[in-house]
Motif scaffolding. Structure first.
Motif, PDB file in Angstrom:
ATOM      1  N   PRO A 151       0.697  -0.935   0.209  1.00 15.40           N
ATOM      2  CA  PRO A 151      -0.017   0.178  -0.070  1.00 15.40           C
ATOM      3  C   PRO A 151       0.694   1.346   0.188  1.00 15.40           C
ATOM      4  N   PHE A 152       1.484   1.327   0.495  1.00 15.24           N
ATOM      5  CA  PHE A 152       2.730   2.636   0.662  1.00 15.24           C
ATOM      6  C   PHE A 152       2.951   3.182  -0.501  1.00 15.24           C
ATOM      7  N   MET A 153       4.099   1.921  -1.150  1.00 14.03           N
ATOM      8  CA  MET A 153       4.133   2.200  -2.403  1.00 14.03           C
ATOM      9  C   MET A 153       4.056   2.025  -3.199  1.00 14.03           C
ATOM     10  N   ILE A 154       1.867   1.616  -3.937  1.00 14.01           N
ATOM     11  CA  ILE A 154       1.197   2.732  -4.678  1.00 14.01           C
ATOM     12  C   ILE A 154       0.982   3.478  -4.244  1.00 14.01           C
ATOM     13  N   ARG A 155       0.513   4.120  -2.931  1.00 11.26           N
ATOM     14  CA  ARG A 155       0.500   5.995  -2.784  1.00 11.26           C
ATOM     15  C   ARG A 155       1.507   6.530  -3.518  1.00 11.26           C
ATOM     16  N   ASP A 156       3.010   6.390  -3.493  1.00 13.89           N
ATOM     17  CA  ASP A 156       3.935   6.765  -3.538  1.00 13.89           C
ATOM     18  C   ASP A 156       3.996   6.728  -4.923  1.00 13.89           C
ATOM     19  N   LEU A 157       4.008   5.034  -5.939  1.00  7.61           N
ATOM     20  CA  LEU A 157       3.999   5.637  -7.104  1.00  7.61           C
ATOM     21  C   LEU A 157       3.161   6.563  -7.989  1.00  7.61           C
ATOM     22  N   ALA A 158       1.622   6.532  -7.156  1.00  5.80           N
ATOM     23  CA  ALA A 158       0.450   7.230  -8.109  1.00  5.80           C
ATOM     24  C   ALA A 158       0.163   8.862  -7.538  1.00  5.80           C
ATOM     25  N   LEU A 159       1.388   9.361  -6.515  1.00  4.34           N
ATOM     26  CA  LEU A 159       1.641  10.492  -6.186  1.00  4.34           C
ATOM     27  C   LEU A 159       1.923  10.471  -7.172  1.00  4.34           C
ATOM     28  N   ARG A 160       3.456  10.343  -7.163  1.00  3.55           N
ATOM     29  CA  ARG A 160       4.847  10.820  -8.522  1.00  3.55           C
ATOM     30  C   ARG A 160       4.507  10.412 -10.025  1.00  3.55           C
ATOM     31  N   ILE A 161       3.287   9.911 -10.366  1.00  8.26           N
ATOM     32  CA  ILE A 161       2.491   9.647 -11.290  1.00  8.26           C
ATOM     33  C   ILE A 161       1.590  11.273 -11.785  1.00  8.26           C
ATOM     34  N   GLU A 162       0.864  11.597 -11.055  1.00  8.56           N
ATOM     35  CA  GLU A 162      -0.209  12.199 -10.417  1.00  8.56           C
ATOM     36  C   GLU A 162       1.019  13.915 -10.860  1.00  8.56           C
ATOM     37  N   GLN A 163       2.149  13.721 -10.164  1.00  6.15           N
ATOM     38  CA  GLN A 163       3.293  14.749 -10.224  1.00  6.15           C
ATOM     39  C   GLN A 163       4.077  15.092 -11.610  1.00  6.15           C
ATOM     40  N   MET A 164       3.633  14.223 -12.364  1.00 10.57           N
ATOM     41  CA  MET A 164       3.931  14.318 -13.961  1.00 10.57           C
ATOM     42  C   MET A 164       4.057  15.642 -14.676  1.00 10.57           C
ATOM     43  N   PRO A 165       4.898  15.833 -15.558  1.00  9.69           N
ATOM     44  CA  PRO A 165       3.721  16.547 -16.236  1.00  9.69           C
ATOM     45  C   PRO A 165       3.134  16.884 -17.041  1.00  9.69           C
ATOM     46  N   TYR A 166       2.070  17.272 -17.510  1.00 10.62           N
ATOM     47  CA  TYR A 166       0.535  16.924 -17.801  1.00 10.62           C
ATOM     48  C   TYR A 166       0.395  17.498 -19.129  1.00 10.62           C
ATOM     49  N   GLU A 167       2.093  17.878 -19.058  1.00 10.79           N
ATOM     50  CA  GLU A 167       1.827  18.080 -21.303  1.00 10.79           C
ATOM     51  C   GLU A 167       2.719  17.089 -21.099  1.00 10.79           C
ATOM     52  N   LEU A 168       3.600  16.496 -20.918  1.00 18.25           N
ATOM     53  CA  LEU A 168       3.789  14.788 -21.872  1.00 18.25           C
ATOM     54  C   LEU A 168       3.045  14.439 -22.178  1.00 18.25           C
ATOM     55  N   VAL A 187       5.222   6.739 -18.758  1.00 16.82           N
ATOM     56  CA  VAL A 187       5.160   7.025 -17.657  1.00 16.82           C
ATOM     57  C   VAL A 187       6.244   5.544 -16.646  1.00 16.82           C
ATOM     58  N   LEU A 188       6.255   4.253 -17.030  1.00 17.91           N
ATOM     59  CA  LEU A 188       7.303   3.012 -16.392  1.00 17.91           C
ATOM     60  C   LEU A 188       8.274   4.053 -16.616  1.00 17.91           C
ATOM     61  N   PRO A 189       9.319   4.176 -17.915  1.00 21.94           N
ATOM     62  CA  PRO A 189      10.602   4.760 -17.210  1.00 21.94           C
ATOM     63  C   PRO A 189      11.162   6.049 -16.970  1.00 21.94           C
ATOM     64  N   GLN A 190       9.565   6.926 -16.539  1.00 21.12           N
ATOM     65  CA  GLN A 190      10.288   7.492 -15.351  1.00 21.12           C
ATOM     66  C   GLN A 190       9.910   7.477 -14.295  1.00 21.12           C
ATOM     67  N   MET A 191       9.132   6.101 -13.587  1.00 25.09           N
ATOM     68  CA  MET A 191       8.089   6.038 -12.241  1.00 25.09           C
ATOM     69  C   MET A 191       9.532   4.512 -11.906  1.00 25.09           C
ATOM     70  N   LEU A 192      10.027   4.341 -12.734  1.00 20.24           N
ATOM     71  CA  LEU A 192      10.809   2.798 -12.232  1.00 20.24           C
ATOM     72  C   LEU A 192      12.131   3.111 -10.855  1.00 20.24           C
ATOM     73  N   PRO A 193      12.674   4.604 -11.452  1.00 22.69           N
ATOM     74  CA  PRO A 193      13.791   4.632 -10.387  1.00 22.69           C
ATOM     75  C   PRO A 193      12.914   4.983  -9.058  1.00 22.69           C
ATOM     76  N   ARG A 194      12.173   5.593  -9.607  1.00 27.90           N
ATOM     77  CA  ARG A 194      10.893   5.796  -8.003  1.00 27.90           C
ATOM     78  C   ARG A 194      10.629   4.084  -7.357  1.00 27.90           C
ATOM     79  N   VAL A 195      10.103   4.212  -8.123  1.00 28.66           N
ATOM     80  CA  VAL A 195       9.685   2.284  -7.443  1.00 28.66           C
ATOM     81  C   VAL A 195      10.753   2.054  -6.769  1.00 28.66           C
ATOM     82  N   ILE A 196      12.050   2.040  -7.451  1.00 28.31           N
ATOM     83  CA  ILE A 196      12.661   1.213  -6.167  1.00 28.31           C
ATOM     84  C   ILE A 196      13.460   2.165  -5.123  1.00 28.31           C
ATOM     85  N   ASP A 197      13.852   3.655  -5.031  1.00 23.05           N
ATOM     86  CA  ASP A 197      13.310   4.212  -4.521  1.00 23.05           C
ATOM     87  C   ASP A 197      12.160   3.588  -3.248  1.00 23.05           C
TER      88      ASP A 197
END
Length: 272
Positions: A151-168, A187-197
């Motif tokens: 659950p912690f990892m889900i919430r963290d990843l979802a929050l970081r995806i929401e913070q991505m520049p919407y222009e992309l 999405v995944l190429p940018q989020m995988l480092p965050r998943v590891i963190d």
């Protein structure tokens, strides 16, 4: 006038400063052990380093008469297997659910309250329920760790995806990209480092849930051994096991950090 907040240690001093607290704690333990043993040679609370080394050598190098296994390594293998399965399941669940919640507004409205509620439940309170539902075998222990970590990892990843520049996302859709292509190529190429963190921050809780599960219902494992010998006040077993668990957790964190730096060097540059 130089302010202390602007004074940075050189690499050699950095290493020495990092090592100093551990040397200090070790010296404090040796001195405290000597004082207690001088007052009571039969004291078990703070055994000397020689006693712990002897016990650890016996557990790691001599086969157990009953099982024929080297107890220390058998316990380590059992715990790492449970932990590895739980972490793998947590990562898969987090990437799948977190991506959906972060990208799909309807899914976010539907799933966020549930994930938030699950993340607030103390996982150890669910342990009796898990034992009843899944039995006392490996599955209940793996599920406990996953419930505590995912659950912690889900919430963290979802929050970081929401913070991505919407222009992309807008540009990708303008160029005709489908939702699947947006997920895979943007999405995944940018989020995988965050998943590891996020996984690095979850290592400590994961070990906590593992030790708790092994202490209650297991026949092997590092947590099982610690709670088995506590009734005999066998600190010459407990303390080395605690140190070993700490070293394993540190090694896992270091390996994840090295993996992130090797696979995603741009992530460190962007955050520095």
């Amino acid at each position: 006038m130089r302010r202390i907040i602007n004074v940075k240690p050189d690499p050699r001093s950095l290493a020495l400063l990092g090592l100093a607290p551990f040397v200090g704690l070790l010296g404090l333990y040796v001195a405290s052990s000597a004082v207690r043993l001088a007052a009571n040679p039969g004291d078990k609370l703070l055994p000397p380093l020689s006693a712990m080394a002897s016990t650890l050598s016996r557990l790691a190098l001599e086969a157990d008469a009953r099982t024929g296994q080297m107890v220390f390594w058998a316990d380590t293998a059992a715990s790492l297997q449970r932990l590895g399965l739980a972490i793998a399941a947590s990562v898969i669940i987090a990437i799948t659910v977190g991506t959906i919640l972060g990208l799909v507004p309807w899914a976010k409205a539907l799933g966020n309250p549930l994930i938030a509620a699950i993340s607030l439940i103390p996982p150890l309170a669910l342990l009796p329920i898990l034992f009843i539902v899944f039995g006392l075998d490996e599955l209940s222990k793996v599920v406990l760790i996953a419930i505590g970590v995912a659950p912690f990892m889900i919430r963290d990843l979802a929050l970081r995806i929401e913070q991505m520049p919407y222009e992309l996302l807008i540009k990708a859709q303008t160029m005709g990209a489908s939702t699947w292509q947006i997920i895979v190529r943007i999405v995944l190429p940018q989020m995988l480092p965050r998943v590891i963190d996020a996984l690095r921050f979850s290592i400590g809780p994961a070990w906590l849930f593992l030790i708790a599960a092994e202490a209650i219902a297991a026949t092997n494992g590092l947590g099982y051994r610690i709670f088995l010998v506590r009734r005999y006040l066998a600190m010459d077993v407990i303390l080395p096991y605690v140190v070993w668990i700490t070293l394993l957790a540190f090694a896992m964190d270091f390996a994840l950090r090295l993996l992130s730096a090797r696979l995603f060097p741009w992530a460190r540059i962007s955050t520095s």
